[in-house]
Structure formats: C-alpha cells, structure tokens
Design a protein around this motif. Structure first.
Motif, PDB file in Angstrom:
ATOM      1  N   LEU A  50       0.922   6.003   7.381  1.00  0.00           N
ATOM      2  CA  LEU A  50       1.266   4.674   6.885  1.00  0.00           C
ATOM      3  C   LEU A  50       1.888   4.713   5.495  1.00  0.00           C
ATOM      4  CD1 LEU A  50      -2.046   2.832   7.873  1.00  0.00           C
ATOM      5  CD2 LEU A  50       0.078   2.941   9.209  1.00  0.00           C
ATOM      6  N   MET A  51       1.841   5.854   4.856  1.00  0.00           N
ATOM      7  CA  MET A  51       2.214   5.933   3.445  1.00  0.00           C
ATOM      8  C   MET A  51       3.687   5.649   3.184  1.00  0.00           C
ATOM      9  SD  MET A  51      -0.104   9.216   2.380  1.00  0.00           S
ATOM     10  CE  MET A  51       0.598   9.341   0.728  1.00  0.00           C
ATOM     11  N   GLU A  52       4.552   6.012   4.123  1.00  0.00           N
ATOM     12  CA  GLU A  52       5.988   5.808   3.913  1.00  0.00           C
ATOM     13  C   GLU A  52       6.355   4.333   3.903  1.00  0.00           C
ATOM     14  OE1 GLU A  52       8.336   8.014   6.602  1.00  0.00           O
ATOM     15  OE2 GLU A  52       7.579   9.984   5.950  1.00  0.00           O
ATOM     16  N   ALA A  57      -1.175   1.395   1.109  1.00  0.00           N
ATOM     17  CA  ALA A  57      -1.814   2.508   1.808  1.00  0.00           C
ATOM     18  C   ALA A  57      -1.690   3.794   0.999  1.00  0.00           C
ATOM     19  CB  ALA A  57      -1.198   2.687   3.191  1.00  0.00           C
ATOM     20  N   SER A  58      -0.539   3.993   0.371  1.00  0.00           N
ATOM     21  CA  SER A  58      -0.341   5.179  -0.466  1.00  0.00           C
ATOM     22  C   SER A  58      -1.280   5.176  -1.664  1.00  0.00           C
ATOM     23  CB  SER A  58       1.114   5.252  -0.936  1.00  0.00           C
ATOM     24  OG  SER A  58       2.001   5.395   0.152  1.00  0.00           O
ATOM     25  N   ALA A  59      -1.460   3.999  -2.268  1.00  0.00           N
ATOM     26  CA  ALA A  59      -2.342   3.899  -3.425  1.00  0.00           C
ATOM     27  C   ALA A  59      -3.794   4.177  -3.018  1.00  0.00           C
ATOM     28  CB  ALA A  59      -2.226   2.514  -4.048  1.00  0.00           C
ATOM     29  N   LEU A  60      -4.224   3.612  -1.905  1.00  0.00           N
ATOM     30  CA  LEU A  60      -5.579   3.879  -1.426  1.00  0.00           C
ATOM     31  C   LEU A  60      -5.761   5.347  -1.088  1.00  0.00           C
ATOM     32  CD1 LEU A  60      -6.176   0.775   0.879  1.00  0.00           C
ATOM     33  CD2 LEU A  60      -7.404   1.323  -1.240  1.00  0.00           C
ATOM     34  N   TYR A  61      -4.732   5.939  -0.532  1.00  0.00           N
ATOM     35  CA  TYR A  61      -4.763   7.358  -0.184  1.00  0.00           C
ATOM     36  C   TYR A  61      -4.978   8.217  -1.428  1.00  0.00           C
ATOM     37  CZ  TYR A  61      -3.079  11.721   2.000  1.00  0.00           C
ATOM     38  OH  TYR A  61      -2.954  13.000   2.486  1.00  0.00           O
ATOM     39  N   MET A  62      -4.181   7.967  -2.475  1.00  0.00           N
ATOM     40  CA  MET A  62      -4.333   8.728  -3.715  1.00  0.00           C
ATOM     41  C   MET A  62      -5.697   8.496  -4.343  1.00  0.00           C
ATOM     42  SD  MET A  62      -0.712   8.571  -5.748  1.00  0.00           S
ATOM     43  CE  MET A  62       0.762   9.400  -5.143  1.00  0.00           C
ATOM     44  N   THR A 311       1.831  -3.960  10.276  1.00  0.00           N
ATOM     45  CA  THR A 311       1.383  -5.195   9.635  1.00  0.00           C
ATOM     46  C   THR A 311       0.097  -4.948   8.855  1.00  0.00           C
ATOM     47  OG1 THR A 311       0.027  -5.883  11.521  1.00  0.00           O
ATOM     48  CG2 THR A 311       2.372  -6.467  11.566  1.00  0.00           C
ATOM     49  N   PRO A 312      -0.215  -5.818   7.869  1.00  0.00           N
ATOM     50  CA  PRO A 312      -1.488  -5.654   7.140  1.00  0.00           C
ATOM     51  C   PRO A 312      -2.701  -5.640   8.065  1.00  0.00           C
ATOM     52  CG  PRO A 312      -0.053  -7.176   5.978  1.00  0.00           C
ATOM     53  CD  PRO A 312       0.621  -6.881   7.276  1.00  0.00           C
ATOM     54  N   ALA A 313      -2.694  -6.512   9.070  1.00  0.00           N
ATOM     55  CA  ALA A 313      -3.818  -6.544  10.003  1.00  0.00           C
ATOM     56  C   ALA A 313      -3.907  -5.237  10.787  1.00  0.00           C
ATOM     57  CB  ALA A 313      -3.673  -7.721  10.963  1.00  0.00           C
ATOM     58  N   GLY A 314      -2.762  -4.688  11.144  1.00  0.00           N
ATOM     59  CA  GLY A 314      -2.747  -3.425  11.876  1.00  0.00           C
ATOM     60  C   GLY A 314      -3.294  -2.277  11.038  1.00  0.00           C
ATOM     61  N   GLN A 315      -2.952  -2.275   9.748  1.00  0.00           N
ATOM     62  CA  GLN A 315      -3.443  -1.211   8.876  1.00  0.00           C
ATOM     63  C   GLN A 315      -4.949  -1.315   8.657  1.00  0.00           C
ATOM     64  OE1 GLN A 315      -0.972  -1.499   5.393  1.00  0.00           O
ATOM     65  NE2 GLN A 315       0.902  -1.022   6.519  1.00  0.00           N
ATOM     66  N   VAL A 316      -5.440  -2.537   8.582  1.00  0.00           N
ATOM     67  CA  VAL A 316      -6.888  -2.727   8.474  1.00  0.00           C
ATOM     68  C   VAL A 316      -7.564  -2.244   9.761  1.00  0.00           C
ATOM     69  CG1 VAL A 316      -8.725  -4.448   8.327  1.00  0.00           C
ATOM     70  CG2 VAL A 316      -6.723  -4.624   6.834  1.00  0.00           C
TER      71      VAL A 316
END
Length: 412
Positions: A50-52, A57-62, A311-316
C-alpha cells in the motif's frame, strides 16, 4: 514465541510437560508484549503493497518498523541472560531455532518457486524473508556469555553495528548486516532486569510515551518522501544504498535512539495483567513464521489489485485482516499442528542428558523466553543436607562382601 510441549508421559530425550503450576508461572506481561509485537509485524507486512499509493500507510509503516523488531529483540536478549552454553541449552538452540530455520528456509523457497513462478536459488546461507530473525537469534544467543563478561557491552555492540553499516564487503551471507546492526538491542536486553520494565509502568513514563508516539508519527509522515524505508531494514551498508560513508554512524545512532525511545513507550503501555490474548504470546513464533506465506502469497495472487483496497476503508480492512490472521496462527490448534517443525522433539539426535551433564534446569525457548516460566529463574533456597556420616568398611581379604559403591554425587 515458543509454546510449552504438549502433555504426555516423560520420555528419554524429551522435556517433561509443564505442570499447571509451571504454566501459571509465566509472566503475562511478556506474553502480552510478544503478542502485540507480532500483530504489529503482520500489519507492517500487510502495509508494504500500500505504500506506493498511500502516504499514510507509508508513515505508519516507518513508525512501526522503528520499534516492533527492536522490542522483540530486547525481550529476546532479556531472556537470554541465563544462557551459558550448557548442553541442554545448546540442544534447545538447535531444535528451537536451528531446525525451524532449515525447515522454513526450504519451505519459503519452494513456495516462492511454486506460487511466484520464478526461479529462486536454494541457499541456506541467504535467509529468505522472515527467516532472518532465526539465524540472527541463533548467532546472538551463542554470543550471550561474551557480552556478560565485558565492560560497556551496549557501547561495544553499537560500535560493531556502526562498523557494519559502513562495511559493504561483509556480503549477504547469513544476512550479516541485520545480525550486526540489530545487535545493540539484543545486548541491551541482556543488561536489563525486571525492575527496569517495572519502571516503565510508572504513570509519568506512560504519560511521556503519548507525545513520543504522536511526535514519531508526525516525523514519519514528514519523512515519507524524504527517507527510504530501506533504512529500517538494516540489510545493507550505506554505500550500497548510494550514501556517503559518514551517514552510517549518524543513522546507526539515530535509528538506535529512535527505536529505544519508541520501544520504551510501547513497553510502557503493554498491560501487565492477563488479558484475552495473553495465552497467544506463547505461540508468536508460529504466527511469525507462518504469516509470511500469506503476506507473500497475497501479492503474488493479486489480492491487492482490487480497487476497494486502495480506499481508506479497504486499507483499514487489510490492517484488521492481518491482525486476525496472525492471531489465529498463534492459537493452540495451529501450534499443535505445526509443532513438529517449529518445536521438534529430537531426542534421537542427542546423547543422553546424563552423559553430557545436561541435567540442569530447562534453558530458554527459541525466542529467548523460558518455555515454562517467562522470567529469570527464582532464587533457590535449598535446605542443607543432613545425612549421617557414612562409614564404609573395607572388605576383608577372602570375604564375599560386595565392593563399596561409587558415590554418584561426588564421583568419588
């Protein structure tokens, strides 16, 4: 991450099943730490595709990658303090870490070839995906006695990590960069005592942890377009990432400091009491090794290509699904099914405990946590033996009296 062996009759070469009293002796705090940390690991892997398309998502990942493995490694170091290289500890090192590494290294490569459809060389010296942690823990555990006898062990480990970060000639065998660059966290764990964790539970420390989390999230969001996530993997020297050599010492100290602060903040908020997920902490090695197949397969099977996932809901939903999957993989039925490869009984491969002097108390589990009690051994109070003095008469020549027996306690 290890679970207790199943109940059953004690057999030669097998550890006896823990009694209910021993199981109750597990420290729920550390089981909670391990479960929450493995959930963060699974979430981080779910966020990778999801990071690209998502800066959040990238910020949460880091943010998560700054401390989730350091937390695991600190706890593994803490529970490796009793490792001295006794025969029973070496046997558990082989069966609890060495054998699972060999099994899952081969399994992941076969899975890659079959599902991804591309060739991948078989190499037991090049850890595949999540198996790097097993080989690292194997090496770290073997070095534990050394770190306990030198002065300033954490500073020495930091020096080694710094040198590794500017040494591309080390190569890729055994993922040695990760082994050395994460080493300071393991050595730090070796120096900790239970009271250090208790201090983190103080209200003032827990209060300070909140702005630390918020500040780290804001910094991570700012850093997304400016810093590569490769820094958090510690798999390469800085020259291999296209940076000048002096960035190695700087980033080693920055990442260690940030990881230390966020690990402390994370540990401060882990519940000390038993919760619904405490028992799952004994199975986190299973969740760690098994969830990687789904994490890899989900990308190769095209699951992330569905439009709703962007979508935001999909990422959640993806995040929640990762948490649910890894939770299921830590449960008792899964552990029962895969125990033969994660915690194999290999009494046939070793000499008897009596012949190797391996009758000492159980050593640590594969993740650095004792298999029957999550904590350092309690001090023993043994009453002095009160035995009457033994007088052994020498047999008279020509008599039929039996020869005196050797004293099994003293070897006399």
């Amino acid at each position: 991450m290890t679970g207790a062996p199943g109940a059953g009759r004690e057999r030669p070469g097998h550890d006896p099943a823990p009694t209910p009293r021993q199981r109750a002796a597990r420290d729920p705090y550390f089981d909670n730490v391990k479960y929450l940390a493995i959930v963060l690991v699974a979430m981080g892997h779910a966020w990778t595709p999801l990071m690209e398309s998502s800066r959040a998502a990238s910020a949460l990942y880091m943010f998560v990658y700054t401390f989730h493995m350091p937390a695991f490694i600190v706890v593994a170091g803490y529970f490796s303090r009793s490792f001295t290289g006794r025969p029973d500890q070496l046997r558990r090192l082989v069966t609890g870490i060495g054998v699972p590494y060999l099994v899952f290294e081969v399994a992941y490569i076969v899975f890659h070839r079959q599902v991804n459809g591309t060739d991948h060389p078989f190499s037991l010296l090049d850890p595949y995906y999540v198996t790097w942690f097993l080989i690292a823990l194997f090496v770290w555990r073997l070095t534990a006695p050394f770190w306990k006898i030198i002065r300033c062990p954490v500073l020495v480990a930091l020096g080694i990590a710094t040198l590794a970060s500017v040494s591309p000639e080390l190569g890729d065998d055994l993922n040695i960069q990760r082994v050395l660059q994460f080493l300071p966290f393991f050595v730090l764990g070796l120096t900790l005592r239970r009271e250090h964790f208790e201090r983190l539970r103080r209200p003032d420390v827990r209060l300070m942890a909140l702005p630390a989390f918020v500040g780290a999230l804001l910094v991570a969001y700012w850093a997304v377009p400016r810093i590569s996530a490769r820094w958090f993997y510690r798999t390469n020297a800085v020259q291999e990432m296209g940076h000048l050599w002096w960035t190695g010492p700087v980033m080693t100290l920055v990442l260690f400091s940030a990881g230390l602060v966020l690990t402390a903040a994370f540990l401060a908020w882990v519940p000390e009491h038993a919760t619904w997920y405490t028992a799952l902490g004994a199975g986190t090695l299973y969740g760690y090794l098994l969830h990687g197949f789904l994490a890899k397969g989900s990308r190769w099977w095209g699951w992330y290509e569905a439009e709703w996932i962007a979508t935001p809901a999909g990422q959640v939903a993806v995040t929640a699904l990762a948490a649910v999957v890894v939770t299921v993989l830590c449960t008792s039925p899964v552990r029962q099914l895969f125990r033969c490869v994660v915690e194999p009984s290999m009494g046939w491969a070793f000499r008897s405990a009596a012949s190797t002097g391996g009758g000492a108390p159980k050593g640590d589990g594969p993740d650095g946590v004792r298999s029957t009690a999550n904590g350092p051994p309690a001090p023993r109070t043994t009453a002095p033996r009160t035995t009457a003095p033994r007088t052994t008469a020498r047999p008279v020549a020509g008599s039929t009296a039996p020869a005196p027996r050797r004293d099994a306690d003293t070897g006399a």
